[in-house]
Design a protein around this motif. Structure first.
Motif, PDB file in Angstrom:
ATOM      1  N   PHE A  34       0.834  -1.190   0.000  1.00  0.00           N
ATOM      2  CA  PHE A  34       0.000   0.000   0.000  1.00  0.00           C
ATOM      3  C   PHE A  34       0.871   1.242   0.000  1.00  0.00           C
ATOM      4  O   PHE A  34       1.898   1.296   0.668  1.00  0.00           O
ATOM      5  CB  PHE A  34      -0.918   0.047   1.228  1.00  0.00           C
ATOM      6  N   SER A  35       0.406   2.254  -0.728  1.00  0.00           N
ATOM      7  CA  SER A  35       1.040   3.564  -0.750  1.00  0.00           C
ATOM      8  C   SER A  35      -0.036   4.593  -1.060  1.00  0.00           C
ATOM      9  O   SER A  35      -1.048   4.265  -1.679  1.00  0.00           O
ATOM     10  CB  SER A  35       2.124   3.604  -1.827  1.00  0.00           C
ATOM     11  N   SER A  36       0.185   5.837  -0.648  1.00  0.00           N
ATOM     12  CA  SER A  36      -0.733   6.906  -1.051  1.00  0.00           C
ATOM     13  C   SER A  36      -0.706   7.103  -2.552  1.00  0.00           C
ATOM     14  O   SER A  36      -1.651   7.616  -3.145  1.00  0.00           O
ATOM     15  CB  SER A  36      -0.353   8.220  -0.370  1.00  0.00           C
ATOM     16  N   ASN A  37       0.375   6.703  -3.163  1.00  0.00           N
ATOM     17  CA  ASN A  37       0.498   6.757  -4.608  1.00  0.00           C
ATOM     18  C   ASN A  37      -0.174   5.509  -5.184  1.00  0.00           C
ATOM     19  O   ASN A  37       0.331   4.403  -5.009  1.00  0.00           O
ATOM     20  CB  ASN A  37       1.978   6.803  -5.007  1.00  0.00           C
ATOM     21  N   PRO A  38      -1.303   5.656  -5.873  1.00  0.00           N
ATOM     22  CA  PRO A  38      -2.021   4.494  -6.401  1.00  0.00           C
ATOM     23  C   PRO A  38      -1.169   3.601  -7.308  1.00  0.00           C
ATOM     24  O   PRO A  38      -1.404   2.397  -7.378  1.00  0.00           O
ATOM     25  CB  PRO A  38      -3.180   5.114  -7.188  1.00  0.00           C
ATOM     26  N   GLU A  39      -0.183   4.179  -7.955  1.00  0.00           N
ATOM     27  CA  GLU A  39       0.672   3.381  -8.831  1.00  0.00           C
ATOM     28  C   GLU A  39       1.572   2.426  -8.053  1.00  0.00           C
ATOM     29  O   GLU A  39       2.107   1.476  -8.612  1.00  0.00           O
ATOM     30  CB  GLU A  39       1.515   4.298  -9.717  1.00  0.00           C
ATOM     31  N   LYS A  40       1.732   2.667  -6.749  1.00  0.00           N
ATOM     32  CA  LYS A  40       2.569   1.817  -5.911  1.00  0.00           C
ATOM     33  C   LYS A  40       1.749   0.949  -4.963  1.00  0.00           C
ATOM     34  O   LYS A  40       2.271   0.372  -4.024  1.00  0.00           O
ATOM     35  CB  LYS A  40       3.550   2.680  -5.109  1.00  0.00           C
ATOM     36  N   THR A  41       0.453   0.863  -5.210  1.00  0.00           N
ATOM     37  CA  THR A  41      -0.450   0.055  -4.396  1.00  0.00           C
ATOM     38  C   THR A  41      -0.942  -1.104  -5.243  1.00  0.00           C
ATOM     39  O   THR A  41      -1.471  -0.901  -6.325  1.00  0.00           O
ATOM     40  CB  THR A  41      -1.636   0.909  -3.907  1.00  0.00           C
ATOM     41  N   PHE A  42      -0.786  -2.333  -4.720  1.00  0.00           N
ATOM     42  CA  PHE A  42      -1.144  -3.501  -5.523  1.00  0.00           C
ATOM     43  C   PHE A  42      -1.322  -4.747  -4.667  1.00  0.00           C
ATOM     44  O   PHE A  42      -0.905  -4.803  -3.507  1.00  0.00           O
ATOM     45  CB  PHE A  42      -0.068  -3.770  -6.584  1.00  0.00           C
ATOM     46  N   ILE A  43      -1.933  -5.740  -5.274  1.00  0.00           N
ATOM     47  CA  ILE A  43      -1.984  -7.107  -4.769  1.00  0.00           C
ATOM     48  C   ILE A  43      -1.286  -7.954  -5.821  1.00  0.00           C
ATOM     49  O   ILE A  43      -1.515  -7.788  -7.020  1.00  0.00           O
ATOM     50  CB  ILE A  43      -3.438  -7.555  -4.551  1.00  0.00           C
ATOM     51  N   LEU A  44      -0.452  -8.857  -5.374  1.00  0.00           N
ATOM     52  CA  LEU A  44       0.338  -9.678  -6.282  1.00  0.00           C
ATOM     53  C   LEU A  44      -0.437 -10.926  -6.692  1.00  0.00           C
ATOM     54  O   LEU A  44      -0.877 -11.692  -5.847  1.00  0.00           O
ATOM     55  CB  LEU A  44       1.649 -10.070  -5.603  1.00  0.00           C
ATOM     56  N   THR A  45      -0.636 -11.099  -7.994  1.00  0.00           N
ATOM     57  CA  THR A  45      -1.206 -12.338  -8.519  1.00  0.00           C
ATOM     58  C   THR A  45      -0.051 -13.162  -9.087  1.00  0.00           C
ATOM     59  O   THR A  45       1.107 -12.754  -9.026  1.00  0.00           O
ATOM     60  CB  THR A  45      -2.260 -12.073  -9.614  1.00  0.00           C
ATOM     61  N   TRP A  46      -0.365 -14.298  -9.654  1.00  0.00           N
ATOM     62  CA  TRP A  46       0.663 -15.195 -10.169  1.00  0.00           C
ATOM     63  C   TRP A  46       1.506 -14.535 -11.251  1.00  0.00           C
ATOM     64  O   TRP A  46       2.721 -14.660 -11.276  1.00  0.00           O
ATOM     65  CB  TRP A  46       0.022 -16.466 -10.728  1.00  0.00           C
ATOM     66  N   ASP A  47       0.846 -13.800 -12.148  1.00  0.00           N
ATOM     67  CA  ASP A  47       1.536 -13.322 -13.341  1.00  0.00           C
ATOM     68  C   ASP A  47       1.687 -11.805 -13.439  1.00  0.00           C
ATOM     69  O   ASP A  47       2.355 -11.319 -14.339  1.00  0.00           O
ATOM     70  CB  ASP A  47       0.818 -13.839 -14.599  1.00  0.00           C
ATOM     71  N   GLN A  48       1.071 -11.064 -12.525  1.00  0.00           N
ATOM     72  CA  GLN A  48       1.154  -9.607 -12.624  1.00  0.00           C
ATOM     73  C   GLN A  48       0.674  -8.966 -11.336  1.00  0.00           C
ATOM     74  O   GLN A  48       0.225  -9.640 -10.416  1.00  0.00           O
ATOM     75  CB  GLN A  48       0.344  -9.092 -13.814  1.00  0.00           C
ATOM     76  N   LEU A  49       0.754  -7.653 -11.297  1.00  0.00           N
ATOM     77  CA  LEU A  49       0.243  -6.905 -10.162  1.00  0.00           C
ATOM     78  C   LEU A  49      -1.210  -6.526 -10.434  1.00  0.00           C
ATOM     79  O   LEU A  49      -1.547  -6.076 -11.523  1.00  0.00           O
ATOM     80  CB  LEU A  49       1.061  -5.633  -9.951  1.00  0.00           C
ATOM     81  N   LEU A  50      -2.057  -6.721  -9.430  1.00  0.00           N
ATOM     82  CA  LEU A  50      -3.431  -6.262  -9.498  1.00  0.00           C
ATOM     83  C   LEU A  50      -3.428  -4.894  -8.837  1.00  0.00           C
ATOM     84  O   LEU A  50      -3.293  -4.791  -7.617  1.00  0.00           O
ATOM     85  CB  LEU A  50      -4.352  -7.234  -8.757  1.00  0.00           C
ATOM     86  N   ASN A  51      -3.483  -3.841  -9.662  1.00  0.00           N
ATOM     87  CA  ASN A  51      -3.391  -2.500  -9.087  1.00  0.00           C
ATOM     88  C   ASN A  51      -4.674  -2.145  -8.354  1.00  0.00           C
ATOM     89  O   ASN A  51      -5.680  -2.827  -8.460  1.00  0.00           O
ATOM     90  CB  ASN A  51      -2.996  -1.452 -10.141  1.00  0.00           C
ATOM     91  N   ILE A  52      -4.615  -1.086  -7.612  1.00  0.00           N
ATOM     92  CA  ILE A  52      -5.722  -0.727  -6.743  1.00  0.00           C
ATOM     93  C   ILE A  52      -6.979  -0.367  -7.527  1.00  0.00           C
ATOM     94  O   ILE A  52      -8.092  -0.685  -7.113  1.00  0.00           O
ATOM     95  CB  ILE A  52      -5.315   0.384  -5.749  1.00  0.00           C
ATOM     96  N   GLU A  53      -6.819   0.252  -8.681  1.00  0.00           N
ATOM     97  CA  GLU A  53      -7.990   0.574  -9.497  1.00  0.00           C
ATOM     98  C   GLU A  53      -8.702  -0.697  -9.932  1.00  0.00           C
ATOM     99  O   GLU A  53      -9.934  -0.757  -9.951  1.00  0.00           O
ATOM    100  CB  GLU A  53      -7.604   1.416 -10.730  1.00  0.00           C
ATOM    101  N   ASP A  54      -7.927  -1.732 -10.297  1.00  0.00           N
ATOM    102  CA  ASP A  54      -8.517  -3.009 -10.701  1.00  0.00           C
ATOM    103  C   ASP A  54      -9.237  -3.677  -9.536  1.00  0.00           C
ATOM    104  O   ASP A  54     -10.310  -4.255  -9.696  1.00  0.00           O
ATOM    105  CB  ASP A  54      -7.454  -3.948 -11.264  1.00  0.00           C
ATOM    106  N   LEU A  55      -8.637  -3.620  -8.335  1.00  0.00           N
ATOM    107  CA  LEU A  55      -9.277  -4.207  -7.161  1.00  0.00           C
ATOM    108  C   LEU A  55     -10.594  -3.496  -6.854  1.00  0.00           C
ATOM    109  O   LEU A  55     -11.620  -4.139  -6.625  1.00  0.00           O
ATOM    110  CB  LEU A  55      -8.357  -4.155  -5.947  1.00  0.00           C
TER     111      LEU A  55
END
Length: 163
Positions: A34-55
């Motif tokens: 998690f970060s205040s910067n949405p580009e640095k916020t994610f959940i890790l899937t097998w093949d890529q990052l699930l960014n916060i907008e996608d979540l």
């Protein structure tokens, strides 16, 4: 229940499952950041990052149809309820705003073994019909009997609806 494990835990598979089936409980046991910067916020899937907008999109889409309503979202990776000055509750806060009714999340780094144990206790209690708050409390108390140090059991918090 359905399990998306290892190579099956992809963004596409997760999207498809959440859009095609009703899951009252969704548990994401993976790494996240998690970060205040949405580009640095994610959940890790097998093949890529699930960014916060996608979540957020997944949770909102899931909640647009009441039959697919997520009653409980479990984010059992490290620091999912830890935010910063701009977003105090981290990923968990974002999930609440996106429409998940309740979220179990963590305040600090977790121990994999004790997390597995506490999750087993939590689901046992939920299956008995115990409220979410009482189920988490009972799970924490069960682990406390085995491990006195709060690091192992006190990291878990419940946000949103406690019933």
């Amino acid at each position: 229940s359905e399990e998306l494990l290892d190579s099956k835990f992809t963004k596409t598979n997760l999207q498809n499952k959440l859009q095609s089936s009703a899951f009252s409980v969704v548990h994401l046991a993976t790494h996240s950041q998690f970060s205040s910067n949405p580009e640095k916020t994610f959940i890790l899937t097998w093949d890529q990052l699930l960014n916060i907008e996608d979540l957020v999109d997944l949770l909102k889409r899931n909640n647009s149809n009441y039959s697919n309503y997520i009653e409980l979202l479990v984010l059992s990776s490290c620091e999912t309820a830890t935010g910063d000055r701009q977003a105090a509750l981290g990923l968990a806060g974002i999930a609440v705003r996106a429409g998940a009714e309740s979220i179990v999340a963590t305040l600090w780094s977790i121990d994999d073994f004790s997390t597995s144990e506490i999750m087993n206790y939590l689901y046992q209690e939920l299956n008995k019909g115990t409220t979410r708050a009482k189920a988490l409390q009972q799970a924490q108390l069960a682990l406390l009997k085995k491990e006195k140090r709060p690091y192992f059991w006190a990291t878990f918090v419940l946000l949103g609806n406690w019933l």
